[in-house]
Design an enzyme around this catalytic site. Structure first.
Site, PDB file in Angstrom:
ATOM      1  N   LYS A  13       0.837  -1.212   0.000  1.00  0.00           N
ATOM      2  CA  LYS A  13       0.000   0.000   0.000  1.00  0.00           C
ATOM      3  C   LYS A  13       0.867   1.255   0.000  1.00  0.00           C
ATOM      4  CE  LYS A  13      -1.905  -1.056   3.962  1.00  0.00           C
ATOM      5  NZ  LYS A  13      -1.169  -2.317   4.279  1.00  0.00           N
ATOM      6  N   ARG A  88      -9.261   1.042   8.938  1.00  0.00           N
ATOM      7  CA  ARG A  88      -8.907  -0.345   9.276  1.00  0.00           C
ATOM      8  C   ARG A  88      -9.940  -1.008  10.149  1.00  0.00           C
ATOM      9  NH1 ARG A  88      -2.847   0.552   8.913  1.00  0.00           N
ATOM     10  NH2 ARG A  88      -2.061  -1.437   9.576  1.00  0.00           N
ATOM     11  N   ARG A 127      12.131  -6.168   5.231  1.00  0.00           N
ATOM     12  CA  ARG A 127      11.970  -4.753   4.840  1.00  0.00           C
ATOM     13  C   ARG A 127      12.957  -3.884   5.621  1.00  0.00           C
ATOM     14  NH1 ARG A 127       6.291  -1.743   5.276  1.00  0.00           N
ATOM     15  NH2 ARG A 127       6.248  -2.737   7.322  1.00  0.00           N
ATOM     16  N   ARG A 160      11.883  -1.942  11.143  1.00  0.00           N
ATOM     17  CA  ARG A 160      10.783  -1.556  12.035  1.00  0.00           C
ATOM     18  C   ARG A 160      10.600  -2.605  13.125  1.00  0.00           C
ATOM     19  NH1 ARG A 160       5.743   0.251   8.264  1.00  0.00           N
ATOM     20  NH2 ARG A 160       4.637  -0.933   9.862  1.00  0.00           N
ATOM     21  N   ARG A 171      -0.007  -8.909  13.538  1.00  0.00           N
ATOM     22  CA  ARG A 171      -0.645  -7.887  12.681  1.00  0.00           C
ATOM     23  C   ARG A 171      -1.548  -8.540  11.637  1.00  0.00           C
ATOM     24  NH1 ARG A 171       4.560  -5.056  10.655  1.00  0.00           N
ATOM     25  NH2 ARG A 171       3.178  -3.839   9.319  1.00  0.00           N
TER      26      ARG A 171
HETATM   27  P1  AP5 Z   1       4.927  -1.557   1.782  1.00  0.00           P
HETATM   28  O1  AP5 Z   1       4.632  -0.752   0.577  1.00  0.00           O
HETATM   29  O2  AP5 Z   1       5.604  -0.901   2.924  1.00  0.00           O
HETATM   30  O3  AP5 Z   1       3.585  -2.302   2.264  1.00  0.00           O
HETATM   31  P2  AP5 Z   1       2.402  -1.757   3.167  1.00  0.00           P
HETATM   32  O4  AP5 Z   1       1.163  -2.443   2.685  1.00  0.00           O
HETATM   33  O5  AP5 Z   1       2.381  -0.269   3.202  1.00  0.00           O
HETATM   34  O6  AP5 Z   1       2.839  -2.396   4.556  1.00  0.00           O
HETATM   35  P3  AP5 Z   1       2.923  -1.775   6.007  1.00  0.00           P
HETATM   36  O7  AP5 Z   1       3.570  -2.833   6.844  1.00  0.00           O
HETATM   37  O8  AP5 Z   1       3.571  -0.434   6.039  1.00  0.00           O
HETATM   38  O9  AP5 Z   1       1.429  -1.655   6.309  1.00  0.00           O
HETATM   39  P4  AP5 Z   1       0.719  -1.739   7.635  1.00  0.00           P
HETATM   40  O10 AP5 Z   1      -0.624  -1.446   7.158  1.00  0.00           O
HETATM   41  O11 AP5 Z   1       0.817  -2.914   8.492  1.00  0.00           O
HETATM   42  O12 AP5 Z   1       1.545  -0.703   8.514  1.00  0.00           O
HETATM   43  P5  AP5 Z   1       1.230   0.802   8.899  1.00  0.00           P
HETATM   44  O13 AP5 Z   1       2.494   1.529   8.841  1.00  0.00           O
HETATM   45  O14 AP5 Z   1       0.050   1.332   8.190  1.00  0.00           O
HETATM   46  O15 AP5 Z   1       5.765  -2.842   1.296  1.00  0.00           O
HETATM   47  C1  AP5 Z   1       6.214  -3.820   2.232  1.00  0.00           C
HETATM   48  C2  AP5 Z   1       7.558  -4.411   1.783  1.00  0.00           C
HETATM   49  O16 AP5 Z   1       7.369  -5.100   0.536  1.00  0.00           O
HETATM   50  C3  AP5 Z   1       8.667  -3.368   1.504  1.00  0.00           C
HETATM   51  O17 AP5 Z   1       9.902  -3.941   1.826  1.00  0.00           O
HETATM   52  C4  AP5 Z   1       8.582  -3.137  -0.013  1.00  0.00           C
HETATM   53  O18 AP5 Z   1       9.833  -2.743  -0.558  1.00  0.00           O
HETATM   54  C5  AP5 Z   1       8.180  -4.537  -0.503  1.00  0.00           C
HETATM   55  N1  AP5 Z   1       7.345  -4.503  -1.696  1.00  0.00           N
HETATM   56  C6  AP5 Z   1       6.365  -3.619  -2.026  1.00  0.00           C
HETATM   57  N2  AP5 Z   1       5.809  -3.945  -3.213  1.00  0.00           N
HETATM   58  C7  AP5 Z   1       6.464  -5.079  -3.640  1.00  0.00           C
HETATM   59  C8  AP5 Z   1       6.330  -5.917  -4.788  1.00  0.00           C
HETATM   60  N3  AP5 Z   1       5.433  -5.665  -5.753  1.00  0.00           N
HETATM   61  N4  AP5 Z   1       7.150  -6.987  -4.878  1.00  0.00           N
HETATM   62  C9  AP5 Z   1       8.057  -7.266  -3.912  1.00  0.00           C
HETATM   63  N5  AP5 Z   1       8.233  -6.508  -2.800  1.00  0.00           N
HETATM   64  C10 AP5 Z   1       7.439  -5.432  -2.669  1.00  0.00           C
HETATM   65  O19 AP5 Z   1       0.758   0.611  10.423  1.00  0.00           O
HETATM   66  C11 AP5 Z   1       1.664   0.288  11.451  1.00  0.00           C
HETATM   67  C12 AP5 Z   1       0.947   0.303  12.802  1.00  0.00           C
HETATM   68  O20 AP5 Z   1       0.412   1.632  13.050  1.00  0.00           O
HETATM   69  C13 AP5 Z   1      -0.272  -0.619  12.919  1.00  0.00           C
HETATM   70  O21 AP5 Z   1       0.084  -1.946  13.258  1.00  0.00           O
HETATM   71  C14 AP5 Z   1      -1.079   0.087  13.995  1.00  0.00           C
HETATM   72  O22 AP5 Z   1      -0.559  -0.152  15.278  1.00  0.00           O
HETATM   73  C15 AP5 Z   1      -0.865   1.562  13.674  1.00  0.00           C
HETATM   74  N6  AP5 Z   1      -1.888   2.082  12.740  1.00  0.00           N
HETATM   75  C16 AP5 Z   1      -1.656   2.571  11.488  1.00  0.00           C
HETATM   76  N7  AP5 Z   1      -2.836   2.950  10.915  1.00  0.00           N
HETATM   77  C17 AP5 Z   1      -3.797   2.670  11.820  1.00  0.00           C
HETATM   78  C18 AP5 Z   1      -5.202   2.799  11.807  1.00  0.00           C
HETATM   79  N8  AP5 Z   1      -5.880   3.285  10.742  1.00  0.00           N
HETATM   80  N9  AP5 Z   1      -5.910   2.404  12.915  1.00  0.00           N
HETATM   81  C19 AP5 Z   1      -5.278   1.945  14.010  1.00  0.00           C
HETATM   82  N10 AP5 Z   1      -3.936   1.769  14.073  1.00  0.00           N
HETATM   83  C20 AP5 Z   1      -3.199   2.136  12.995  1.00  0.00           C
END
Ligand code: AP5
Length: 216
Positions: A13, A88, A127, A160, A171
């Site tokens: 994402k 979410r 990552r 991270r 998660r």
């Molecule tokens: P990446 O693009 O970073 O994937 P992502 O879907 O953004 O994954 P995240 O882990 O950042 O999402 P998340 O939703 O768990 O975390 P968030 O920060 O929102 O890609 C991932 C990896 O794959 C990278 O290494 C990339 O290079 C690689 N990659 C990408 N595309 C690829 C491809 N096509 N092929 C191969 N490799 C590829 O949330 C973190 C925490 O914050 C949560 O756990 C929660 O505690 C809190 N939080 C955030 N938002 C909320 C909310 N709305 N409500 C409550 N708590 C929240």
């Protein structure tokens, strides 16, 4: 475009939201990035959020909804936005409806990224993220030119804390429990487009482009 990028942790994402926002000229609203910034600067919000994030749990809805409301008032959203990591929970989805209605805005599309769990685990545990500019790397698929150093800005790369295997599994469980109902919420309203998050980053970008074509 006013879109939501939905999908499990590691589905790509953030990677795709950064590209799409640059291409469309709108704002990427990434709740995870906003929370990590609050943690890094040591604000009260950051102190509260950290324990949930480190445990792989969701931060309480009211905190997140307030953050997104503020982001939607930024002038860059006039050209559109990509919501990355929000909503979410069903409560967040309903709150988003209210936030948009208050501002006279409508969602164009919700893009759901599908990636098998085994690949998600592989992506997240390998990552690395730049501390300065937030760019993502993967030790196998997209490694930096120099180990530990960001190609784009020279910043330091870090792992991270919530990308440790046990926390990633947690998660993924939280996604199944709390976020899956959000998929049906948007499917029922005819806004949902599913794309495969597998393949190269360019291939996924092309799938996103097709899924967000006007009049689709
Ligand atoms: P990446 O693009 O970073 O994937 P992502 O879907 O953004 O994954 P995240 O882990 O950042 O999402 P998340 O939703 O768990 O975390 P968030 O920060 O929102 O890609 C991932 C990896 O794959 C990278 O290494 C990339 O290079 C690689 N990659 C990408 N595309 C690829 C491809 N096509 N092929 C191969 N490799 C590829 O949330 C973190 C925490 O914050 C949560 O756990 C929660 O505690 C809190 N939080 C955030 N938002 C909320 C909310 N709305 N409500 C409550 N708590 C929240």
């Amino acid at each position: 475009m006013r879109v939501i990028f939905l999908g499990p942790p590691g589905a790509g994402k953030g990677t795709q939201a950064r590209r799409a926002a640059a291409q469309w000229g709108g704002l990427q609203i990434a709740t995870g990035d906003m929370l990590r910034e609050a943690v890094a600067t040591g604000t009260e919000l950051g102190r509260q959020a950290k324990r949930y994030m480190d445990a792989g749990e969701l931060v309480p809805d009211d905190v997140i909804i307030g953050l997104v409301g503020e982001a939607l008032d930024r002038p860059e959203t006039r050209q559109g936005f990509v919501l990355d990591g929000f909503p979410r929970t069903l409560a967040q989805a309903e709150a988003l409806d209210r936030l948009l209605e208050e501002r006279g805005l409508k969602l164009d599309r919700v893009v759901l990224f599908r990636v098998p769990d085994a690949e998600l685990l592989d992506r997240l545990t390998a990552r690395r993220v730049c501390r300065e500019c937030g760019r993502n790397y993967h030790l196998k698929f997209s490694p930096p030119l120099r180990p530990g150093v960001c190609d784009a800005c020279g910043g330091t790369l870090y792992h991270r804390t919530d990308d440790e295997e046990a926390t990633v599994r947690r998660r993924l469980g939280v996604y199944d429990r709390d976020t899956r109902p959000v998929i049906d919420y948007y499917r029922r309203r005819g806004l949902l487009e599913e794309v495969s998050g597998e393949g190269t980053v360019d291939q996924v970008s092309e799938a996103v482009r097709r899924a967000t074509e006007p009049g689709r």
